[in-house]
Design a protein around this motif. Structure first.
Motif, PDB file in Angstrom:
ATOM      1  N   GLY A  87      -8.584  -8.215  -6.858  1.00 37.04           N
ATOM      2  CA  GLY A  87      -9.130  -7.322  -7.845  1.00 37.04           C
ATOM      3  C   GLY A  87      -8.842  -7.724  -9.282  1.00 37.04           C
ATOM      4  N   ASP A  88      -8.824  -6.750 -10.133  1.00 32.16           N
ATOM      5  CA  ASP A  88      -8.488  -6.935 -11.532  1.00 32.16           C
ATOM      6  C   ASP A  88      -7.197  -6.172 -11.805  1.00 32.16           C
ATOM      7  OD1 ASP A  88      -8.280  -6.932 -14.317  1.00 32.16           O
ATOM      8  OD2 ASP A  88     -10.457  -7.015 -14.555  1.00 32.16           O
ATOM      9  N   PRO A  89      -6.110  -6.905 -12.084  1.00 30.54           N
ATOM     10  CA  PRO A  89      -4.816  -6.223 -12.271  1.00 30.54           C
ATOM     11  C   PRO A  89      -4.804  -5.262 -13.441  1.00 30.54           C
ATOM     12  CG  PRO A  89      -4.687  -8.515 -12.979  1.00 30.54           C
ATOM     13  CD  PRO A  89      -5.996  -8.355 -12.261  1.00 30.54           C
ATOM     14  N   LEU A  90      -5.712  -5.445 -14.403  1.00 28.50           N
ATOM     15  CA  LEU A  90      -5.730  -4.561 -15.574  1.00 28.50           C
ATOM     16  C   LEU A  90      -6.375  -3.217 -15.281  1.00 28.50           C
ATOM     17  CD1 LEU A  90      -6.596  -7.106 -18.404  1.00 28.50           C
ATOM     18  CD2 LEU A  90      -4.349  -6.404 -17.540  1.00 28.50           C
ATOM     19  N   LEU A  91      -6.842  -2.996 -14.048  1.00 29.52           N
ATOM     20  CA  LEU A  91      -7.389  -1.702 -13.666  1.00 29.52           C
ATOM     21  C   LEU A  91      -6.322  -0.774 -13.067  1.00 29.52           C
ATOM     22  CD1 LEU A  91     -10.892  -2.612 -12.173  1.00 29.52           C
ATOM     23  CD2 LEU A  91     -10.281  -1.930 -14.509  1.00 29.52           C
ATOM     24  N   ARG A  92      -5.118  -1.293 -12.838  1.00 34.58           N
ATOM     25  CA  ARG A  92      -4.021  -0.417 -12.413  1.00 34.58           C
ATOM     26  C   ARG A  92      -3.586   0.457 -13.576  1.00 34.58           C
ATOM     27  NH1 ARG A  92      -0.506  -1.091  -7.775  1.00 34.58           N
ATOM     28  NH2 ARG A  92       0.943   0.231  -8.924  1.00 34.58           N
ATOM     29  N   ARG A  93      -3.242   1.686 -13.276  1.00 35.67           N
ATOM     30  CA  ARG A  93      -2.803   2.588 -14.342  1.00 35.67           C
ATOM     31  C   ARG A  93      -1.503   2.120 -14.978  1.00 35.67           C
ATOM     32  NH1 ARG A  93      -3.849   8.690 -11.802  1.00 35.67           N
ATOM     33  NH2 ARG A  93      -6.138   8.507 -11.604  1.00 35.67           N
ATOM     34  N   ASP A  94      -0.621   1.520 -14.195  1.00 37.47           N
ATOM     35  CA  ASP A  94       0.707   1.168 -14.704  1.00 37.47           C
ATOM     36  C   ASP A  94       0.887  -0.337 -14.900  1.00 37.47           C
ATOM     37  OD1 ASP A  94       0.691   0.536 -12.025  1.00 37.47           O
ATOM     38  OD2 ASP A  94       2.670   1.374 -11.590  1.00 37.47           O
ATOM     39  N   TRP A  95      -0.230  -1.074 -15.095  1.00 38.25           N
ATOM     40  CA  TRP A  95      -0.121  -2.531 -15.224  1.00 38.25           C
ATOM     41  C   TRP A  95       0.784  -2.922 -16.387  1.00 38.25           C
ATOM     42  CZ3 TRP A  95      -1.405  -5.114 -19.656  1.00 38.25           C
ATOM     43  CH2 TRP A  95      -2.262  -4.477 -20.556  1.00 38.25           C
ATOM     44  N   TYR A  96       0.669  -2.215 -17.489  1.00 36.98           N
ATOM     45  CA  TYR A  96       1.438  -2.570 -18.682  1.00 36.98           C
ATOM     46  C   TYR A  96       2.933  -2.366 -18.446  1.00 36.98           C
ATOM     47  CZ  TYR A  96       3.082  -2.217 -23.551  1.00 36.98           C
ATOM     48  OH  TYR A  96       3.770  -2.368 -24.734  1.00 36.98           O
ATOM     49  N   GLU A  97       3.294  -1.250 -17.855  1.00 38.52           N
ATOM     50  CA  GLU A  97       4.708  -0.970 -17.583  1.00 38.52           C
ATOM     51  C   GLU A  97       5.288  -1.990 -16.606  1.00 38.52           C
ATOM     52  OE1 GLU A  97       2.859   2.405 -19.405  1.00 38.52           O
ATOM     53  OE2 GLU A  97       2.302   1.340 -17.562  1.00 38.52           O
ATOM     54  N   LEU A  98       4.512  -2.363 -15.595  1.00 36.73           N
ATOM     55  CA  LEU A  98       4.989  -3.345 -14.617  1.00 36.73           C
ATOM     56  C   LEU A  98       5.197  -4.716 -15.257  1.00 36.73           C
ATOM     57  CD1 LEU A  98       2.792  -2.346 -11.554  1.00 36.73           C
ATOM     58  CD2 LEU A  98       5.269  -2.056 -11.767  1.00 36.73           C
ATOM     59  N   MET A  99       4.293  -5.100 -16.135  1.00 29.83           N
ATOM     60  CA  MET A  99       4.441  -6.401 -16.789  1.00 29.83           C
ATOM     61  C   MET A  99       5.590  -6.396 -17.791  1.00 29.83           C
ATOM     62  SD  MET A  99       0.488  -7.696 -17.166  1.00 29.83           S
ATOM     63  CE  MET A  99      -0.660  -7.456 -15.795  1.00 29.83           C
ATOM     64  N   LEU A 100       5.804  -5.265 -18.443  1.00 26.10           N
ATOM     65  CA  LEU A 100       6.987  -5.147 -19.298  1.00 26.10           C
ATOM     66  C   LEU A 100       8.262  -5.273 -18.476  1.00 26.10           C
ATOM     67  CD1 LEU A 100       6.162  -2.254 -21.820  1.00 26.10           C
ATOM     68  CD2 LEU A 100       6.337  -4.707 -22.319  1.00 26.10           C
ATOM     69  N   TYR A 101       8.264  -4.665 -17.291  1.00 23.58           N
ATOM     70  CA  TYR A 101       9.443  -4.762 -16.427  1.00 23.58           C
ATOM     71  C   TYR A 101       9.682  -6.211 -16.017  1.00 23.58           C
ATOM     72  CZ  TYR A 101      12.746  -3.803 -12.673  1.00 23.58           C
ATOM     73  OH  TYR A 101      13.867  -3.792 -11.878  1.00 23.58           O
TER      74      TYR A 101
END
Length: 356
Positions: A87-101
């Motif tokens: 899929g497209d990982p940027l369609l997850r609601r929490d993609w930004y928080e996960l990448m920050l982690y």
């Protein structure tokens, strides 16, 4: 924009720009340098041949806790980079928080997106932040509207302009062009002329190289065997890919999309939890919902990194004596899907035909 200079395949073929020597060391040690995580199967593009079987809306996806657990294990295992897939990982609601982690654990983020979410500047700004030191890949198989429409369910050619707008957003924010890639899944439906035109357009207009992925009958693509390209057209389009991406060197990675240092130092966790050697090889050695990821890696590392092939002399003939051995070992996914052996010959490499 860009000119075709004498760029070395070792700089761009493995995608780890700036970290090539470290990745080669991981390859020699038969370790994982990168972990690909499919966070969702949701994607707006609707590629007919999608190997992951992506849907317009999410039907399968890893939980946030599962992903954080994978990131914790990756850091403990000394993995250096996370490749975020869908899929497209940027369609997850929490993609930004996960990448920050992931960044908080010392991991680099590489994002493989359709490119559509990047047309929203707020998304582009966050992607710019979390991929500092990593790359971003978008996916436009063809810049020709009619061809693009034929390759996608729903066939919306306006997506081309939307993705280009997203690329412009990232580059305006300062994302280096050599840290961005356009991905093409090459099929006979597209043909070499259009693929070459598309690769040249991205390089000349946006300074971006192409990750040219071979069509494999996996996922949704299993129903489209007619999309399988022949060797003559593969030779033409992949030879031109080498010329555009890497200059006029005689070296080649043949029908691979990246060099062996990338392929031989990564594993994938699919959106259903299967751990596989490659996102295009969908059958896993185990599943993180049955067994912790770090235990799966301890038990199956040689299979996941194709360990026996790390010594060129262990490659099947005629690959064992090929002059491209320093960086190429054939596409393992094509070997698996077209020949039934992930460690065997790549039947889409025209060089094998010429040497037999």
């Amino acid at each position: 924009m860009a000119t075709c200079t004498h760029d070395h395949l070792s700089r761009y073929g493995g995608l780890a720009v700036g970290h090539q020597e470290e990745q080669k060391r991981y390859f020699n040690e038969k370790r994982l340098y990168a972990l690909q995580i499919e966070t969702t199967d949701a994607c707006q593009q609707g590629c007919m041949f999608c190997y992951a079987g992506s849907e317009q809306r999410e039907r399968n996806g890893l939980t946030s806790d599962e992903i954080r657990g994978l990131l914790d294990d990756a850091a403990l295992l000394g993995i250096r980079a996370i490749d975020w897939l869908g899929g497209d990982p940027l369609l997850r609601r929490d993609w930004y928080e996960l990448m920050l982690y992931a960044r908080s654990l010392g991991l680099s983020n590489n994002v493989w997106t359709s490119g559509l979410p990047l047309q929203h500047m707020d998304v582009a700004e966050k992607v710019m932040e979390v991929t500092d030191g990593g790359f971003v890949s978008v996916h436009v198989d063809s810049i020709t509207p009619d061809v693009y429409a034929a390759l996608h369910r729903g066939g919306n050619p306006n997506f081309i302009d939307a993705i280009v707008e997203g690329v412009d957003n990232l580059q305006a924010l300062g994302k280096p062009h050599d840290m961005m890639i356009n991905c093409i899944t090459y099929t006979s439906e597209q043909g070499p002329e259009d693929a070459i035109r598309t690769m040249r357009w991205w390089f000349e207009e946006k300074g971006m190289r192409t990750c040219l992925t071979m069509f494999n009958p996996a996922g949704m693509g299993a129903a489209w065997r007619s999309f399988e390209p022949g060797l003559d057209e593969v030779k033409r389009v992949y030879t031109e890919r080498d010329r555009i991406n890497y200059g006029d060197d005689s070296i080649s990675i043949a029908a691979m999309d990246t060099d062996k240092f990338y392929c031989g130092t990564m594993a994938t966790v699919t959106f259903t939890g299967d751990v596989t050697p490659c996102s295009v090889i969908r059958e896993g050695v185990d599943n993180i919902r049955r067994r912790p990821f770090r235990e799966i890696i301890a038990a199956h590392m040689p299979t996941l990194v194709h360990a026996k092939l790390h010594e060129a002399t262990h490659m099947p003939a005629p690959c064992d004596s090929c002059e491209n051995n320093p960086h190429c070992w054939g596409c393992r996914a094509s070997a698996y899907h077209y020949n039934g052996d992930a460690d065997g010959l790549d039947p889409k490499c025209w060089l094998i035909r010429e040497r037999q």
